[in-house]
Design an enzyme around this catalytic site. Structure first.
Site, short mmCIF file in Angstrom:
data_model
loop_
_atom_site.label_atom_id
_atom_site.label_comp_id
_atom_site.label_asym_id
_atom_site.label_seq_id
_atom_site.Cartn_x
_atom_site.Cartn_y
_atom_site.Cartn_z
N HIS A 100 0.29 -1.33 0.27
CA HIS A 100 0.11 -0.09 0.10
C HIS A 100 1.06 1.13 -0.09
O HIS A 100 1.75 1.38 0.63
CB HIS A 100 -0.17 -0.06 1.39
CG HIS A 100 -1.55 1.57 1.48
ND1 HIS A 100 -1.52 2.20 2.56
CD2 HIS A 100 -2.16 1.80 -0.13
CE1 HIS A 100 -2.18 2.92 2.92
NE2 HIS A 100 -2.89 2.87 1.28
N SER A 101 1.05 2.04 -1.07
CA SER A 101 1.95 3.65 -0.53
C SER A 101 2.64 3.26 -0.93
O SER A 101 3.32 2.43 -2.04
CB SER A 101 0.94 4.10 0.51
OG SER A 101 1.17 5.57 0.27
N MET A 102 4.05 3.69 -0.25
CA MET A 102 4.66 3.97 -0.36
C MET A 102 4.99 2.46 -0.42
O MET A 102 6.39 1.68 -1.06
CB MET A 102 5.82 3.60 1.07
CG MET A 102 6.87 4.14 0.57
SD MET A 102 7.69 4.60 3.13
CE MET A 102 7.29 2.70 4.03
N ALA A 104 3.74 -0.04 -1.94
CA ALA A 104 3.67 -0.37 -3.91
C ALA A 104 4.60 -0.34 -4.42
O ALA A 104 4.99 -0.78 -5.43
CB ALA A 104 2.06 -0.09 -3.73
#
Length: 287
Positions: A100-102, A104
């Site tokens: 998720h986010s970072m 990812a």
């Protein structure tokens, strides 16, 4: 029946890394990576639904219950190297990723650098880091140097209750987040201090990056991914305000993209069942 979790720890050569585990060892091996300033609890709502998956969600160094790196020790590639060391500790030559986010972005770096080791990669509202071009490097490095000099003068806030820390996360986060989602992350991210509570998070994580990838650097990692790749984009997430980023994502024809109504933490908020269903179908399709 939802899958329950248990804690895990890895004594790596340079750091102690904590995490949460869902599923049984015979399932698809998946390492899950949270976003910046979050922790492994970010997967609490979707992980119990991922049947057939052995999910190891890490607290990346500097976050949650994991140790902190030495001075100026954080970068995307350093975090990615730690993930790889965890895989070695688990005895996983090949494994899948969920980020998720970072997390990812780190997944994209790993999957693009070592495509033969990655079975599949699923990303939630994240794919590539913020970029800048070569001419911006001196200014970016100057920001980093100046911030390191000021770091010692900053003190972590102390809250007299967990509820106030949750409120601070809701009001002070870089992206909107619901109170329930913030509470899940805060519980794992706090420690007792001076009769109250403060953040476990390493203050160094607030430093600006000394260097950033150029657009070409960032794109090359994603272009080099050969494993099946699923991207879940939040329609009200961090990317919807940046059409140029969305255009770059659309140019990667080898990605399967799902667009879901929700904010940046959609996997921990109301759209979580929809996100879990997408990921379950994705991982099931690999068998």
């Amino acid at each position: 029946m939802p899958i329950s979790s248990h804690e895990i720890r890895f004594s790596l050569p340079h750091i102690e890394v904590a995490g949460k585990v869902w599923g049984e060892p015979g399932g698809l091996p998946v390492i899950a990576l949270h976003g910046w300033l979050d922790n492994a609890a970010t997967f609490d709502r979707i992980a119990p639904s991922l049947e057939g998956v052995y999910l190891v969600a890490l607290d990346l160094p500097g976050h949650g219950l994991s140790g902190h790196m030495p001075a100026t020790g954080y970068s995307l590639w350093q975090q990615a190297a730690t993930v790889l060391q965890v895989a070695e500790d688990l005895g996983w030559e090949r494994f899948a990723l969920l980020g998720h986010s970072m997390g990812a972005i780190i997944s994209g770096v790993l999957a693009g650098s070592l495509p033969d080791r990655i079975i599949a990669a699923a990303m939630i509202d994240g794919l590539m880091p913020f970029t800048s071009e070569a001419d911006d490097a001196p200014r970016q490095m100057a920001r980093f140097f100046n911030s390191t000099l000021q770091l010692g003068n900053k003190r972590k806030p102390v809250y007299d209750s967990v509820e106030k820390a949750v409120s601070a996360r809701v009001l002070g986060g870089t992206t909107p987040i619901s109170r329930d989602a913030a509470a899940a992350l805060v519980e794992r991210g706090l420690m007792p201090h001076d009769g109250g509570w403060t953040w476990r998070t390493d203050p160094q994580l607030m430093l600006p990056s000394p260097l950033r990838f150029t657009q070409r650097h960032a794109s090359s990692f994603i272009e080099n991914i050969t494993a099946p790749t699923c991207l879940v984009l939040a329609n009200q997430g961090v990317m919807h305000k940046h059409p140029e980023v969305l255009a770059r994502i659309d140019a990667f024809k080898h990605l399967t993209v799902h667009r879901v109504d929700g904010g940046h933490h959609l996997h921990l908020e109301e759209p979580a069942p929809q996100v879990a269903a997408i990921l379950k179908d994705f991982y099931t399709s690999l068998s």
